[in-house]
Structure formats: structure tokens, C-alpha cells
Write a protein that holds these residues in place. Sequence first.
Motif, PDB file in Angstrom:
ATOM      1  N   PRO A 114       0.807  -1.220   0.000  1.00 45.08           N
ATOM      2  CA  PRO A 114       0.000   0.000   0.000  1.00 45.08           C
ATOM      3  C   PRO A 114       0.836   1.264   0.000  1.00 45.08           C
ATOM      4  N   GLY A 115       2.165   1.119   0.209  1.00 41.38           N
ATOM      5  CA  GLY A 115       3.004   2.301   0.335  1.00 41.38           C
ATOM      6  C   GLY A 115       2.754   3.001   1.656  1.00 41.38           C
ATOM      7  N   ARG A 116       3.311   4.175   1.777  1.00 38.70           N
ATOM      8  CA  ARG A 116       3.106   4.940   2.998  1.00 38.70           C
ATOM      9  C   ARG A 116       3.193   6.428   2.678  1.00 38.70           C
ATOM     10  N   GLU A 423      -8.299   7.257  11.303  1.00 39.19           N
ATOM     11  CA  GLU A 423      -7.377   7.686  10.248  1.00 39.19           C
ATOM     12  C   GLU A 423      -8.038   7.558   8.884  1.00 39.19           C
ATOM     13  N   LEU A 424      -8.830   6.512   8.697  1.00 42.22           N
ATOM     14  CA  LEU A 424      -9.568   6.355   7.441  1.00 42.22           C
ATOM     15  C   LEU A 424     -10.584   7.477   7.274  1.00 42.22           C
ATOM     16  N   ALA A 425     -11.238   7.863   8.361  1.00 44.54           N
ATOM     17  CA  ALA A 425     -12.199   8.974   8.291  1.00 44.54           C
ATOM     18  C   ALA A 425     -11.511  10.257   7.858  1.00 44.54           C
ATOM     19  N   THR A 426     -10.323  10.498   8.383  1.00 46.44           N
ATOM     20  CA  THR A 426      -9.575  11.693   8.007  1.00 46.44           C
ATOM     21  C   THR A 426      -9.167  11.634   6.544  1.00 46.44           C
ATOM     22  N   ARG A 427      -8.675  10.477   6.105  1.00 44.74           N
ATOM     23  CA  ARG A 427      -8.319  10.341   4.686  1.00 44.74           C
ATOM     24  C   ARG A 427      -9.529  10.617   3.799  1.00 44.74           C
ATOM     25  N   TYR A 707      -4.004  12.535  -5.691  1.00 41.66           N
ATOM     26  CA  TYR A 707      -4.694  13.526  -4.866  1.00 41.66           C
ATOM     27  C   TYR A 707      -5.258  12.884  -3.600  1.00 41.66           C
ATOM     28  N   ALA A 708      -5.836  11.694  -3.727  1.00 40.32           N
ATOM     29  CA  ALA A 708      -6.458  11.026  -2.579  1.00 40.32           C
ATOM     30  C   ALA A 708      -5.425  10.536  -1.581  1.00 40.32           C
ATOM     31  N   PHE A 748      -5.454   3.117  -0.172  1.00 43.53           N
ATOM     32  CA  PHE A 748      -6.229   4.103   0.569  1.00 43.53           C
ATOM     33  C   PHE A 748      -6.542   3.628   1.985  1.00 43.53           C
ATOM     34  N   GLN A 749      -6.659   2.328   2.177  1.00 40.74           N
ATOM     35  CA  GLN A 749      -7.096   1.821   3.471  1.00 40.74           C
ATOM     36  C   GLN A 749      -5.968   1.237   4.320  1.00 40.74           C
TER      37      GLN A 749
END
Length: 770
Positions: A114-116, A423-427, A707-708, A748-749
Motif C-alpha cells: 500500500p506504500g506509505r 485515520e480512514l475517516a480523516t483520509r 490527490y487522494a 487508501f485503506q
Amino acid sequence: MRILLGVILLTNLPLWAAPDQAAFDRDVKPIISKTCMACHNASLLSGGVNLTEFTSAATVASNRAAWEKILQKVRSGEMPPKGIPRPPQPKMDAMVAYLEGEFDKADRNTKPDPGRVTVRRLNRTEYSNSVRDILGVDFRAKDEEFPTDDLGEGFDNVADVLSISPLLLEKYVAAAETIAARATGRVTLPKPITSQYDSNSHNLQRIDVDTIKATHRLDFDADYDVMIGMPGQRSQDAAPVKLGFWMDGKLLQTVEVETKPSNLVYFSPFSETHFRIFLPAGEHEFTVAFMDDSYVKTLPESSYYSSKKNKFPGSITFSGPFPTKVESVSRKRVFVCNPEENGCVARIVTGLAHRFHRRSPTDKEIRDLMKIAALARQNGETAEGSVEVALEAILVSPNFLFRVEHDPNPTDGVTVHKVSDLELATRLSYFLWSSTPDEELLRVAEQKRLHEPAVLDAQVKRMLNDPHANALVDNFVGQWLELRNLDSVKPDQDKFLSWGPELKEAMKTETKLFVENILHENRPLPEMLTARYTYLNDRLAKFYGIPGVTGPEFRRVELTTDQRGGILTQASVLTVSSYPTRTSPTIRGKYILNNILGTPPPPPPPDVPALDASKVGSEVSLRSQLSEHRSNPVCASCHSKMDVLGFGLENYNGIGKWRTMDGKFPIDTSGTLPGGKSFVTSREMRAILADETEEFARCVTEKMMIYALGRGLQPYDRPTVNGIIHKLQPQQYPFQSVIYEIVHSLPFQARRGELVTKREDPKLKETAKR
């Protein structure tokens, strides 16, 4: 062996079988050696590429990024370029099939990564929006002279370029004091000032004979004196007429006014029409209009007011700020209880920290904030003042200014873990809204349910239906299509007489409404290139030469000619891809390659002479001038595709107005793309681009993922992009569906720790010693 395995794990190299050398020698090597190396060798280095070392199948694994670019160029027909003998198409197809097969094999055998993202600072827009949505304070970071955010990968929300300087720290401290004072209402108002909007100063917009409009920024929640001047002509015994005053489309005030006698030649404005009213801080659009239709019938013809002899005599004047007894929205949000009551300050501070931290604050964080509030009281502050000081501390906290995501083991670059629900909510919120999570999103995340697919989809749907989702158009689309540049471009008004503030705003509005429709209606992405409709008002319709559109309101208009269709024929895009004095086929072609096809050309080689534009249109055509660039083999490889695409848009001048002549020369829009497809008209060129649906969808998907995620894409992200493209291809890539797929994707997750090299890893060093 253990050392080799450790290196593979730490670098996350694809665990694929060695590429097929025999098939490489049969399907790839002959084309590379006999065709490509004629230009891409150590001597010529066309496009900065040397392929002399790409004659082994092993390089397909060791240098995948380069081979990906080669595959893209060959697949699009860009390579070999025009003028270079092209191998038979079956051989080119075999080369493409080999490379695609090897990449697919590698992706199937590579551990998902997923990268970082590094710790990310809020950019100016995100900061301002977060303050607005939590406190109701309209604070414009750019207006307060925050340093401009750098761009990375074309976007200003990429973590690696969002540095923080001593100057920015000073701005944060000053901004915290200003915002906290406005939010609590504990502001010392300055001496009142007067701002007037009228036709003489060109800052008043005339909408109709009885309607005027102005945009005005207020720095304080306060009372203001509003004075209105409007022309009038009625008989002396006529009843007074009613005048309306609107802010951002909401009617705030009505007043009855008397008209001047009808024997006046020049109609005096109603200087006596004024009132005092509470207005909230922020930039607002104010409208003044008569509410009695019969009044309009008594006015002279509207042409009288638009004539050069008599400019429309109307004005709006604001004076203030003055003290008010009205409690602002911001103050209501802060003081949810009486701070003089026992426990109220702690309740207020806890609630504010919860929203600004985007999570429940820890006990220690609350204790620290309460110590700050207590210290303020000891220094003579009131209970309200202690809240204000605590709010200042929250506003400069790293927990607000930075989006921090925690790794269980920050140095573990192999183990993948999901980000937390919060953290997902913030993303999600900063992706769709460019702002902080709202209370509902936080509530679902705190229940640890946001990772559930059905719950996540419900939140995405809710957020996309919210007006806040227009931020996705303003910030993602605005940067992807470079529409933000409209605020900085300065077309030469001597050459483009139609250019002005109203036309510029109309251009921006057209594209904004057009893309918002594609988004909210979940239309296929290719419709952005092919749509037979757009959004116009009378000003822009007249500029386009489209009849039947009257009035200042924008509305959907069906297109009946081939002159317009899709974003590439919208004046906003055509203006930002031009020079101030003329068009540039090279810039427009590069724009299409970068933003539509996702194949940006390499930087130009050094020492390329500038085009002599002084003779263009008078002594020589622009097309002839640019042919000199293509005569250089080093330049030809890029210009052969850039220029031909740009010439397909030459019927549009430097601000997007249709034309058939450039000076005294007829415009020639014909061309042949490197892949062999030819066109004669602009419509035919746009049709060719519209056929490249997968390339366009891939371009949009990749840019939206950047962007995401807030980071550039890496080779390990390609399986995610490919999966989205292949899944949505039967549906023609609906806009919202791309968003849903990105939100559900692994990058993303999830995230991992930082990859470390062999030299940096102490465990690997110890293994090597043994």
C-alpha cells in the motif's frame, strides 16, 4: 541465501519468475535494436533515453519503470515516430503482448504494497476549510498571507512537499489568535471604514436594469450600515416600491423606497435608502433588486443604462463594523454552556479538541489544555477568555496542523496494516471535502465500523451528496485541469478585447458546473471529452456565438454545432493553455498529453531557440514557424505529437473564441498523429481523443489517486490502477465509481512502515556478519 531473501523482502522486489529470454529475443529485441536505437542511443539520447542496455529480458524485471514507459509509447503509436521505418503491426503487437504478459505475471506474484505517506501538514485550503466547518469562522489562509503551498505531482496536498518554515509557524500563531478571538466574539472592533461598489469603479456587476450585485469581504461578525443607490422614474403620486437585499442568495432585508420625479433627465440614485444590519464575517455575494415587477415597466429601455453616455447609476456602500447584540454562529458553537459554571470550560475544551484533533483527546492532552486555561485565569482573564486562550493552543497543536498516522512498527517496511477507522475517516474527509471529518463521520469511525464496506459506501454516498463535495471539483479538478491558473493569467487586452473579470468568472463557472454535473450524475468520464452540452449565461453564450441564452443565470445548454463539445473546447481550458498574446499549439498539445492522455512529454532539450512570434499572422503562419522545431530530429520526437494535437485546437484563439483566420492566414487544423490516425477538423481530432477512453480513464484515475493518497504513485500501485480500469471498463468509467474504487483500494485503506536499505537495517547487518 538468507541475505538475499532479506534484501528482497526489504526492497519489496517482485517475486516473479525470470522473464522469458527466448520470447524477448524473438518479440522485443529486434525492434529495440533495429528501430529504437537509431535515435535512443548514447550519442543522440532522444528524449533523454538510451536503450543500448535494454537488450536483455532481465532488464524487464530490474528496470520495470523504464519498460512501462516504452510499452506506453509503443501501445499509443507514439513510437516509432513519424519518419522512422515502422515494423509490421503484428510484430509491434507481439512486443506489446510480451511486455504486458510479463508485467501481469509480476503483479500476480508480488506481495501487495500500500506504500506509505509521510506525516502530512494541512495545506492552506484544508486549514481554512477545517476552521470554517468546526468554528464557523471564515478564515482565508491565502488572504492572511500564508506562504504558498508547493506543488508535488501537480497537487498542493502531496505530503513530501508540505514543509513547514519558521515564517509559517509565525503565521499559525498569529492566525490562532485571530481565529480564537473571532470564534469567541471577543474582538476589539477597528474604526469603521466605508467601501463603495459602483459602476464608475468597475467593481459593481449589473445583472439587469433593476438588479445589481457585488462581492464584498467582511472581516468581523458585526453590524454594518448598508446604503443603496438605484435609479428610478415614476409619477410623483405612485406608491413606494419595495427593494430587496440578498446575501449569498438569501433575502435579508426589504425596504420601501420612493422614486424621483419623472421629469429628471438623469435619474439620481436613492442615496437616502439605507439600513443597519448584522452581517457575518467572510466573503459574500450581495444582490440588490426591486421586488415589484410593475416598477421595471416604468424604467427606460435597458439600452439607456448600458450606453457609454450614461453608465448604469447604481451603488452599494458598506460602512462598519459596529458593535452588535447578535450572537454569531461561531460563538454559539464554542460556548455550548456557560463557562462560569463548574465543569463547563473542561466540557468546551474537550469538545473543541475532539473536533480539531479528529479523534478523542487523551486525558493528558485535556489536562495540559486545562492548565493553559487555568493559567489564563490566574493572569486576570475571564472564563470566556480562558476558553479563548485554550482554543489558541488547540489551533497551533500538531494534532490539528498535521495528519498523523501511526505505524505499529515504523521501521517495518514489509508488514501491511490497515489504518485505524479514525485515520480512514480523516483520509476520506480530506479527499472528498478538503476538510475535517464532520460529527457523523467521526461517530461512525469511533464505533470502529467505518472499515465495513457497506458502512463505508454509505458514508461516501452521503458525503458526495453534500455541498462540501464541490471541494473535490474546486481542488482536485481545479489542479488537474490547471483551472486555478485562470486567476493568474493575464491575456493581452489590446489583442483580446472581450477579456475581463466577468468573462473570466463565467469561464470558471462553466467548467465548474459542467464537472459537478459529471460528478453528481455519476456520468462516464469520457463524457467530459464528448458532451454535447455545457453551462452558459448570456455573457459566455454571446462570447461563444450561441444564440437564445438570456440573463445572467447559468443553465444547461444543448450544443447544436461542432464548434463546442467537452472540456477541450471550453474557454477556461483554452485560456490557461495559451500565451498572453497568442495561442500555442505546443502548450495545448502538451496540456492534452499530460492532463488527458497521461503521457507527459520529457522536458525540452537545452539551448532550443525561442519562437519569433513578431511575424506570426502577418508574415508567416504559426504552423510554418513551428515546423522549424520539428525539422530538428531531437525535437521532432516530442513535437510531432504535441504540435499536431495543438493545431487541432487552433480554431480557438488565446482566450477560446472561435476563429477561422490567424491574422491574414487561414487556419489549418489538419494533422496525422504518430499512430497513423488523421483528422482535418477540430471535431475529428476530439473524436480521436474520445476513442482513447482507457488512456483518459487511466489518466484521471492515476491523478485522483495521487490527490487522494497525498503521494506520487509507484510501480507497486500499478496493480491497483489496472484493477480499477479493468473493473470499470464495461461501464465506461463512471466518475463516482472511480471514487468508490479508490476509497476501497489497498493503498487508501492501509499502509506500512518505512522501507530501510541493507545498510540501514541492523538485523540484516548482523545476518551478513554471520
